[in-house]
Write an enzyme that holds these catalytic residues in place. Sequence first.
Site, mmCIF file in Angstrom:
data_model
loop_
_atom_site.group_PDB
_atom_site.id
_atom_site.type_symbol
_atom_site.label_atom_id
_atom_site.label_comp_id
_atom_site.label_asym_id
_atom_site.label_seq_id
_atom_site.Cartn_x
_atom_site.Cartn_y
_atom_site.Cartn_z
ATOM 1 N N LYS A 116 -70.731 29.435 -56.159
ATOM 2 C CA LYS A 116 -72.008 30.095 -56.474
ATOM 3 C C LYS A 116 -71.666 31.423 -57.146
ATOM 4 O O LYS A 116 -70.512 31.823 -57.193
ATOM 5 C CB LYS A 116 -72.841 30.326 -55.208
ATOM 6 C CG LYS A 116 -72.094 31.038 -54.087
ATOM 7 C CD LYS A 116 -72.947 31.168 -52.841
ATOM 8 C CE LYS A 116 -73.117 29.853 -52.102
ATOM 9 N NZ LYS A 116 -74.464 29.454 -51.831
ATOM 10 N N ARG A 117 -72.687 32.124 -57.654
ATOM 11 C CA ARG A 117 -72.424 33.453 -58.224
ATOM 12 C C ARG A 117 -71.717 34.327 -57.200
ATOM 13 O O ARG A 117 -71.971 34.205 -56.011
ATOM 14 C CB ARG A 117 -73.764 34.128 -58.549
ATOM 15 C CG ARG A 117 -74.221 33.933 -59.960
ATOM 16 C CD ARG A 117 -75.481 34.707 -60.257
ATOM 17 N NE ARG A 117 -76.399 34.795 -59.143
ATOM 18 C CZ ARG A 117 -76.756 35.914 -58.539
ATOM 19 N NH1 ARG A 117 -76.278 37.069 -58.933
ATOM 20 N NH2 ARG A 117 -77.622 35.907 -57.553
ATOM 21 N N LYS A 162 -73.659 37.094 -50.677
ATOM 22 C CA LYS A 162 -73.313 35.675 -50.516
ATOM 23 C C LYS A 162 -72.031 35.505 -49.686
ATOM 24 O O LYS A 162 -71.668 34.410 -49.298
ATOM 25 C CB LYS A 162 -73.183 34.992 -51.880
ATOM 26 C CG LYS A 162 -74.531 34.936 -52.635
ATOM 27 C CD LYS A 162 -74.393 34.300 -54.006
ATOM 28 C CE LYS A 162 -75.665 34.369 -54.834
ATOM 29 N NZ LYS A 162 -76.702 33.410 -54.424
ATOM 30 N N THR A 185 -79.918 26.695 -54.096
ATOM 31 C CA THR A 185 -80.116 25.284 -54.457
ATOM 32 C C THR A 185 -78.786 24.537 -54.397
ATOM 33 O O THR A 185 -78.763 23.322 -54.294
ATOM 34 C CB THR A 185 -80.730 25.129 -55.866
ATOM 35 O OG1 THR A 185 -79.981 25.918 -56.789
ATOM 36 C CG2 THR A 185 -82.183 25.563 -55.882
ATOM 37 N N LYS A 239 -77.702 20.535 -53.364
ATOM 38 C CA LYS A 239 -76.833 19.629 -54.151
ATOM 39 C C LYS A 239 -75.693 19.102 -53.276
ATOM 40 O O LYS A 239 -75.322 17.937 -53.355
ATOM 41 C CB LYS A 239 -76.277 20.371 -55.376
ATOM 42 C CG LYS A 239 -77.361 20.719 -56.383
ATOM 43 C CD LYS A 239 -76.948 21.852 -57.330
ATOM 44 C CE LYS A 239 -78.177 22.457 -58.006
ATOM 45 N NZ LYS A 239 -77.934 23.785 -58.573
#
Length: 819
Positions: free
Chosen positions: A546-547, A552, A654, A658
């Site tokens: 992810k970014r 995060k 998201t 996935k």
Amino acid sequence: MEMKKFDKQEFRYSVAYALKNQFRKTLEDATSQEIYQAVAHAVKNMIVDQWIASRREFEKKDAKTLYYLSMEFLMGRALGNNLINLTAYQDVKEALEEMGLDLNYLEDQEPDAALGNGGLGRLAACFLDSLATLGYEVYGCGIRYHYGMFKQKIENGFQVEVPDEWLKDGNPFEVRRSEYSKEVKFGGYVRVIREDGKDRYVQEGYQSVMAVPYDLPIVGYGNNVVNTLRIWDAQPINTFNLDSFDKGDYQKAVEQENLAKNICEVLYPNDNHYAGKELRLKQQYFFISASVQRAVERYKQNHSDIRKFYEKNVFQLNDTHPTVAVPELMRILLDEEGLTWEEAWDVTTKTCAYTNHTIMAEALEKWPIDLFSNLLPRIYQIVEEINRRFTEQIRRMYPGDEDRVSKMAILYNGKVRMAYLAIAGSFSVNGVARLHTEILEKQELRYFYEMMPQKFNNKTNGITQRRFLLHGNPLLAAWVTKKLGTKDWVTDLSLIEGLKKFAEDKTAQKEFMEIKYQNKVRLAKYIKEHNGIEVDPNSIFDVQVKRLHEYKRQLMNILHVMYLYNQLKENPDMEMAPRTFIFGAKAAAGYRRAKLTIKLINAVADVVNNDPDIKGKMKVVFIEDYRVSNAELIFAAADISEQISTASKEASGTGNMKFMLNGAITIGTMDGANVEIVEEVGEEYAFIFGLSADEVINFEKNGGYRPIDMYNSDPDIHKVLDQLTNGTYSNGDHNLFKEIYDSLLHASGMDKADMYFILKDFRAYAEAEKKIGEAYMNKSWWAKAAILNVACSGKFSSDRTIREYVEDIWHLDRVDVKL
């Protein structure tokens, strides 16, 4: 609905014709890139009839049109996705094989369209896919970035940004539509002219560029519907000013060209403090002004009353970036269409709807008033008037509450607050996961919610199963179809719950785990080719892609890897399921600490991967240039999905969906859409840990916590943090990672120590990771949990999300397209 039958002969002819016409070559002497281009042109030929038919059908029905306005569309590669949605993938694969060509290889010749950065842009892409598949008309409107954000290279463990030249060979799927070009004006001043007893506002002394649209087809699945992604490129109004050149003013001569060139050169990452604020605002106004001008022009071709514009059009603002759509629509209605303020405001507030994608206050855009008013003088006047009327309304509803006015005003403290402008100017405001929307209503946007609760609603994000299962994981997709006895899950993911009955079936478990193993072999091959590292497909693939942002918590993940490595060094015979920790992330170019975290991950990888003492029990891999095309390989191969953001910080996520769709099990906090994922699959089939959103918010209100206590009382944490500054991972350099060490233990400036509660959650995280290792030993339980994750992913299809938007917000008209 019947699709046109595929004609192999015609397709082969089409490829040969494109090669001959584009490149003056035959199949024998063409390069791989040229063959890819020719195949793409042949596929575009298959699409164009449907594109034209869709346009006609929408016009005949006078269907309401959605304009999905977004700074980013992270589309991924188009060839494979278009073939899947044309339901021609297998046919084309066979036709190409007969020509001695491999479709997979040709797909790899296509660069990812570099039009986005992270989840926001990928969500927009999934939404476009779902809208076309469900038969609704949409124009995705954005910018044709020439170099995207950047291509990430890892050199000596550091991220290096290089231009992403995705357009260097052209884009075979795009169509230039110069007939719809629009002039966009910047700067200058506003003159008021009195005409027929009314004031007319005219912008003068401005610089302008021409916005030229390029259209890309968005193919619906198996239904002949093709919508449009319209990305705007900037061109100088007069390419070269000969008059200035002759007078010797070379700078002025190329000024126009440079203004245009800069606007579409690169994409700025979206939630970092960056230089170039002015260019970012120019980019926003550029594509919004062009899109709104064209929407009004298109409406007027068939409708006479501009006051009813909202009956046939809706603008969805994807985050705060497109908020200038509110004053821009007002400008056109007031200055060009001659409406009164009240009439224009009525139309605007019934046309615009706003999606909020962030809880973090610093990511809600605010523009300095002097910058904003100089660049967009007429727009600023309109924003001033919107603010004046809005604050009056607050005072009427809450007399004497000036604190409330200051917390809600659009213009305050020298800034234009874009989120507040979006809320005031829209009829709908939505969050993107249930927890996120609750936090907006109770915390971040509480005053707005109290004043206008009817505007607020939740739309939990979704992903398209067509790209992330059917295309990205063909082995699992075929298995799902076989087990369900139908392929209808491709357009109705709720049917996937039919897999639940196979969760304890030993044969099904064996088949499922064999597919997972094959996907891990495929990813291992990619890692060997790109990283030169051998990884064991029998190990647990524990993945965080992810970014890269501090909230995060990629940092917590790599600190845990260091902790585990310390344990193995002390006890090499320790029983543990072998682990491969896989990272992929871009950090914004100016985000120093995020870039340092990438260096740390790579530095730890160097030490761990080259240590024979640990007997290959763990490996660490950083996948360079994480993007949609390698994401498809990664999701299919993952055993563990790392969703470990600080609770209350991630709006939705998201990637979590996935991974789930591909049978990975979540380790995560109760944040964003994780809450709903766990609700669907059950907490016993996920590894949940850490502070809750409420606990984090309470800590923050009370000034944080004392991480130094954790450091002093927990020897494992103490040791890991000391390794940041004692040279263990930096060839003896004690300062390389000192900034990370300091950020965890010491407050600095506005930042509290360990703002994202990494040390606070560390023990709980390490415990959850330990449980993963134990659970993986029980093959039957693992297979059951993985199958149940797939079976419970139905809610997270973007088709469901789009149906909710259509019913609650957009009220679009469904259209059938027959050829």
